[in-house]
Every structure is written in C-alpha cells, then in structure tokens.
Design a protein around this motif. Structure first.
Motif, PDB file in Angstrom:
ATOM      1  N   THR A 133      -1.577   6.992   1.785  1.00  0.00           N
ATOM      2  CA  THR A 133      -0.230   6.861   2.320  1.00  0.00           C
ATOM      3  C   THR A 133       0.806   7.390   1.334  1.00  0.00           C
ATOM      4  O   THR A 133       0.565   7.437   0.122  1.00  0.00           O
ATOM      5  N   ASP A 134       1.973   7.771   1.850  1.00  0.00           N
ATOM      6  CA  ASP A 134       3.084   8.131   0.969  1.00  0.00           C
ATOM      7  C   ASP A 134       4.104   6.998   0.893  1.00  0.00           C
ATOM      8  O   ASP A 134       5.220   7.183   0.424  1.00  0.00           O
ATOM      9  N   THR A 136       4.967   4.552  -1.219  1.00  0.00           N
ATOM     10  CA  THR A 136       4.639   4.260  -2.620  1.00  0.00           C
ATOM     11  C   THR A 136       5.866   3.702  -3.337  1.00  0.00           C
ATOM     12  O   THR A 136       6.283   2.588  -3.060  1.00  0.00           O
ATOM     13  N   SER A 137       6.434   4.485  -4.254  1.00  0.00           N
ATOM     14  CA  SER A 137       7.589   4.011  -5.015  1.00  0.00           C
ATOM     15  C   SER A 137       8.771   3.751  -4.091  1.00  0.00           C
ATOM     16  O   SER A 137       9.039   4.530  -3.172  1.00  0.00           O
ATOM     17  N   TYR A 153      10.663  -0.598   4.510  1.00  0.00           N
ATOM     18  CA  TYR A 153      10.401   0.200   3.304  1.00  0.00           C
ATOM     19  C   TYR A 153      11.446   1.296   3.165  1.00  0.00           C
ATOM     20  O   TYR A 153      11.788   1.971   4.141  1.00  0.00           O
ATOM     21  N   SER A 155      12.092   4.590   0.539  1.00  0.00           N
ATOM     22  CA  SER A 155      11.540   5.360  -0.570  1.00  0.00           C
ATOM     23  C   SER A 155      12.572   5.510  -1.678  1.00  0.00           C
ATOM     24  O   SER A 155      13.789   5.443  -1.446  1.00  0.00           O
ATOM     25  N   ASP A 186      -1.767  -2.819  -9.238  1.00  0.00           N
ATOM     26  CA  ASP A 186      -2.067  -1.412  -9.465  1.00  0.00           C
ATOM     27  C   ASP A 186      -3.475  -1.260 -10.033  1.00  0.00           C
ATOM     28  O   ASP A 186      -3.711  -1.459 -11.225  1.00  0.00           O
ATOM     29  N   SER A 207      -5.998  -0.769  -5.557  1.00  0.00           N
ATOM     30  CA  SER A 207      -4.594  -1.155  -5.519  1.00  0.00           C
ATOM     31  C   SER A 207      -4.380  -1.987  -4.261  1.00  0.00           C
ATOM     32  O   SER A 207      -5.021  -1.743  -3.237  1.00  0.00           O
ATOM     33  N   GLY A 222      -3.626  -0.878  -1.038  1.00  0.00           N
ATOM     34  CA  GLY A 222      -2.461  -0.148  -1.517  1.00  0.00           C
ATOM     35  C   GLY A 222      -2.495   1.333  -1.227  1.00  0.00           C
ATOM     36  O   GLY A 222      -1.464   2.005  -1.308  1.00  0.00           O
ATOM     37  N   SER A 223      -3.667   1.876  -0.876  1.00  0.00           N
ATOM     38  CA  SER A 223      -3.783   3.310  -0.602  1.00  0.00           C
ATOM     39  C   SER A 223      -3.509   3.659   0.848  1.00  0.00           C
ATOM     40  O   SER A 223      -2.950   4.712   1.144  1.00  0.00           O
ATOM     41  N   ARG A 502       8.944  -1.242  -6.416  1.00  0.00           N
ATOM     42  CA  ARG A 502       7.698  -0.674  -6.942  1.00  0.00           C
ATOM     43  C   ARG A 502       7.980   0.723  -7.464  1.00  0.00           C
ATOM     44  O   ARG A 502       8.605   1.535  -6.790  1.00  0.00           O
ATOM     45  N   GLU A 504       5.949   3.987  -9.505  1.00  0.00           N
ATOM     46  CA  GLU A 504       4.700   4.526 -10.044  1.00  0.00           C
ATOM     47  C   GLU A 504       4.989   5.465 -11.203  1.00  0.00           C
ATOM     48  O   GLU A 504       6.050   6.064 -11.266  1.00  0.00           O
TER      49      GLU A 504
END
Length: 504
Positions: A133-134, A136-137, A153, A155, A186, A207, A222-223, A502, A504
C-alpha cells in the motif's frame, strides 16, 4: 426341417421391424448451438493488472451481449500456489470498480457472466499482482461515526486523503465503541496463523497497526492492511469485561539500534503487555491496583499511577506492576502521604530521565498541586509540588498534554486552549475557538514535513456538529508560546478524538 422354420421366422421378424422403423417419424431437434450462444454472451480477453493494496481497481469488460436482468456477474480471485488456494469475491457488478483488499502477492483474476435462465456461464481470467500500500507516512485521525469508530488518512505530502478507511477501503464494520488509540509497529510484529489444512504458519518481522476503541481491538498488516487479528484473536484469553482506556508503544530501544517495540494496554485499570512470540496480549498484570489511563515512557518498563493505592508504580515489559522505589530501596510514598486525589497524569520527558506532571488535590490540606516528578528509571528521584489556585480552570480539564521543550501543561476546557506554567502556576488562554467548536485532543508532535523541514508543533483537534478540524500550532521559543494564527490543516466528518503521526 426345424432349423429352416426358425430361419424363415427370424427373417420375417426382421422385415417387420424394418417396416415399422421406416414408418416412425423422428421429431428430434439436432440443431446444436455453441456455448457462447447458450450463454448469450461473448467475452473478450482480460489484461493482467498490477494494483497497490487498498487502491481501487477499475475494469470495464469487453463483451458482446450479457446485458439485462437475466444475467449475473462475478469478479473473484484465486491466490497463487499449490496449497491453501483461497477464493476471494471482489464484486458482483458488471464492471469492476472496488478497492482491492488483498495481501501482497500474485493472484489470478476471474470474470464470470452467467445466464440465469439456463445456468450456462462464460468466464475469462488474467494475472493480478498486488503490491504494498501507499498508505504510509502521514496523519491518521481516529473518529466516531454512526455505529462505532473509523479513521481518516492524510498523506504527509497532502496529495492523498482516504476517508472512513475501515468501512470504505477495507469493507469492514466500524469498530465498537469510541476511539482510544492507534500505534504502528515497524517490522517488529510476529503473527501465527492456522490454514485450512491445519498447518500453522508463523511470520516474523511484520509491520502492523494496532487500533483500539473502548470496546474493540484489531491488528492490521502494515504492508497491505489485511486483517491479522480481531478482538477474539488478540489475547491468550480475552478479558470478560472490555473497557479499554489506553494503548502505548515503547520504541526506545530503536535508539540503540534494535528493531524492538514493547506494547501495553490498559483495560479496566489493569495493564496487559504483548508477548513477542506470536503477537498476542498476555493476562492482566496481577495485583490489587487501578491505573490512571496513561503510561510514561521509562526504560525497560514504564511509569504509571495507581489511583487505588495512591502510588507511582512500574509496569514491566512482562506485565508485572510494582511500587516505584527511591534510590534507597524504599517505596516512593509522597502521594500517599499527602492523600493525593489525582485528576491527570501528563507525560513530559520520556526515557532515561523520564519526567511527568501529576495534577491533584491533597486530602491532607485541601490544596491543589501540580507535582513535577523526576525519575531515573526504574527509580523515582523526587516530586516537587507546586500549588495552584483552587478556581483555576485546570481543575476542569480532561484533555491535557505537555511538550518536551517547555515546563508547561496545555489543557482544554470546551472551546478554550490554555497554557499552565508549572513553576509559576500561571494560567493563560492561548486560543479561543468559535462557539461550539470544542477541543477533543492535544499532543506535541515532532518530525519532518513534506519539504524536509523539521517541525515541533502542538496539534489540536476540535469538533463541531458538522465534523472535526485539525490545527498544527508551531512552538515558538522555549517558554511554551505558540503561533496560533493558522488555518486547519485537516478536516473531515465524524467526531475525532485521537491522532497518530507516522513517518518513515
């Protein structure tokens, strides 16, 4: 003579049967049709696709016929591999237009059209690859919606927003209860799963997201955000009475180069810790205690406040709860001696020299104090008590936070954001929001923004009848002042009350 008669008889019988057969009219229908004609549809080929987990995959099938109420449609996948092949239904619409909630990996995508009048179907297939997935941060905003808890969410680069992630992207039901907390592990999570054939597979170094509401708990990969555990799978033995109030992660060992996270939760005043072996929560820490729902980062253990016994306690990584001691080996009893009725525990500095504030009223003299507690984990070094006014709005505060860089406590009462200076006991209004825009969350966040610039902000979440807003107030100087003339950085529907950052 007898044989001749038999032969003549058989000959006559054969002639009679032939005559009968020649008179029979064959009314059968031997006009055979193809399966495509029977199905009423001809499908074109599908092209292979690659999609990120949770992203929407849109496919308009190439087909002739197959329209109308007489046809049904099915999109599904089969996982690759010889064993434990799993079928996942994606959609029952003519066109595919859904988020792909599958784990990372390779699949075969099937499209099937069935003629409901005769059951004849046609299908086509193509390879499908699902990548990480994108999501993420960025910022994760937990909120109450109709029926429970979800999150939005945003980004870090402000280019991607996903609203109602659990219900809209993952197709899950809202979590029961109101938001409590969310943490990201993580590459430190372990998970064990039993397949349909009874074979147990263990994965390490995953993750993962732990997401907690007052009545529910889930862990997501997490992925790809696939569900790893639900509430009933989280514990070795699920508590009979669920009333979650705090979720905490200690990642301090990462500063020493270790990929290790210690996780804690508080349920009904009792602490549980997570075993690293298979990612399950252990039994509640034994003892007659009731923890205030906040842990303070220590080192190989955390500090907490036992409201029942009026003692600062240590919570070990294996779930043991014990009274914190002084350097001289005796229990630290200052709060018990002063009969402190605690209203807030406010983490200030974590780690080797953990420091936190305790807001309380003394039953000994009836006065109000903020105690500045200094430690050298696992020991308590001292507690300095600063008296403040009995009519201070701090007495009403339920939403509190403190930055690491200033000896102040930020707190909220309705739509007002206050700052309390610990050493002088001064209270000042930092910002007043519009009537009806009440504060639900305050926390100090540090990190790097989308332009690579470091930030040190006090982040405030407010709610109105129409939704929530998130403000990021930069800290100015070292005395706790804030730059408050900023517009909301995020806004959405629902009632927000927790935010996770979050990076990364």
């Amino acid at each position: 003579m007898t044989n001749k008669r038999i032969t003549k008889g058989l000959l006559c019988l054969s002639m009679a049967l032939g005559l009968f057969a020649s008179c029979y009219e064959d009314k059968g229908n031997y006009d055979y049709i193809s399966e495509d004609d029977a199905a009423g549809v001809v499908l074109g080929s599908l092209e292979g696709a690659t999609v990120k987990a949770n992203e929407v995959l849109k496919i308009e099938p190439q087909m002739k016929g197959g329209e109308g109420d007489n046809f049904s449609y099915l999109w599904y996948t089969l996982s690759s591999g010889s064993y434990n092949v799993k079928k996942d239904t994606l959609s029952q619409e003519r066109e595919l237009n859904v988020p792909i909630n599958l784990k990372e990996g390779k699949y075969t995508l099937y499209y099937q059209v069935t003629n409901k009048s005769n059951g004849v179907f046609r299908s086509v297939e193509a390879p499908l690859t699902v990548t990480a997935t994108d999501i993420t941060s960025g910022w994760y905003v937990m909120k109450e919606i109709s029926g429970g808890t979800d999150f939005d969410y945003y980004s870090l680069d402000s280019k991607k927003t996903v609203n109602d992630f659990l219900t809209s992207s993952l197709g899950m039901e809202p979590m029961k209860g109101s938001p409590v907390g969310m943490v990201f592990l993580d590459a430190s999570y372990s998970h064990e799963e039993e397949g349909a054939d009874g074979k147990v597979t263990k994965e390490t170094g995953l993750s993962a997201f732990h997401i907690m509401s007052s009545q529910d708990f889930i862990t997501l990969n997490g992925s790809d955000f696939s569900l790893l555990k639900n509430l009933q799978q989280e514990f070795y033995e699920t508590p009979s009475n669920i009333n979650f109030s705090h979720l905490f992660i200690d990642s301090s060992l990462r500063d020493q180069g270790y990929t290790t996270d210690y996780c804690y939760l508080i349920n009904n005043g009792k602490v549980h810790t997570m075993g690293s072996e298979i990612g399950k929560w252990g039994y509640q820490g034994a003892g007659d205690y009731e923890l205030y729902p906040t842990l303070v980062l220590g080192y190989f253990g955390e500090f907490a406040y036992d409201m029942k016994n009026q003692m600062i306690v240590n919570c070990s990584t294996d779930g043991e709860v014990s009274n914190a001691q002084t350097f001289f080996g005796s229990d630290f009893t200052d709060f018990k001696d002063k009969d402190m009725q605690v209203s807030a525990v406010v983490p200030h500095i974590g780690g080797f020299s953990a420091e936190f504030y305790v807001v309380a009223k003394s039953g000994e003299d009836g006065k109000y104090y903020v105690a500045d507690v200094s430690t050298f984990p696992p020991y308590v070094y001292q507690a300095e008590f600063y008296e403040y006014a009995a009519d201070s709005p701090l007495n009403q505060a339920k939403i509190v936070a403190s930055p690491q860089t200033a000896s102040v406590i930020y707190y909220a009462v309705d739509n007002k954001l206050y700052m309390h200076k610990v050493t002088t006991s001064e209270d000042t209004v930092v910002k007043t929001f519009a009537d009806g825009e009440n504060i639900s969350f305050i926390k100090n966040f540090t990190g790097t923004d989308k332009d690579g610039e470091s930030f040190n902000n006090i982040v405030v979440v407010t709610n109105t009848t129409t939704g929530y807003q998130v403000y990021q107030f930069p800290m100015v100087g070292s005395a706790g002042e804030l730059k408050t003339d900023v517009s909301p950085s995020m806004s959405g529907t629902g009632k927000a009350s927790y935010l996770m950052f979050r990076q990364e």
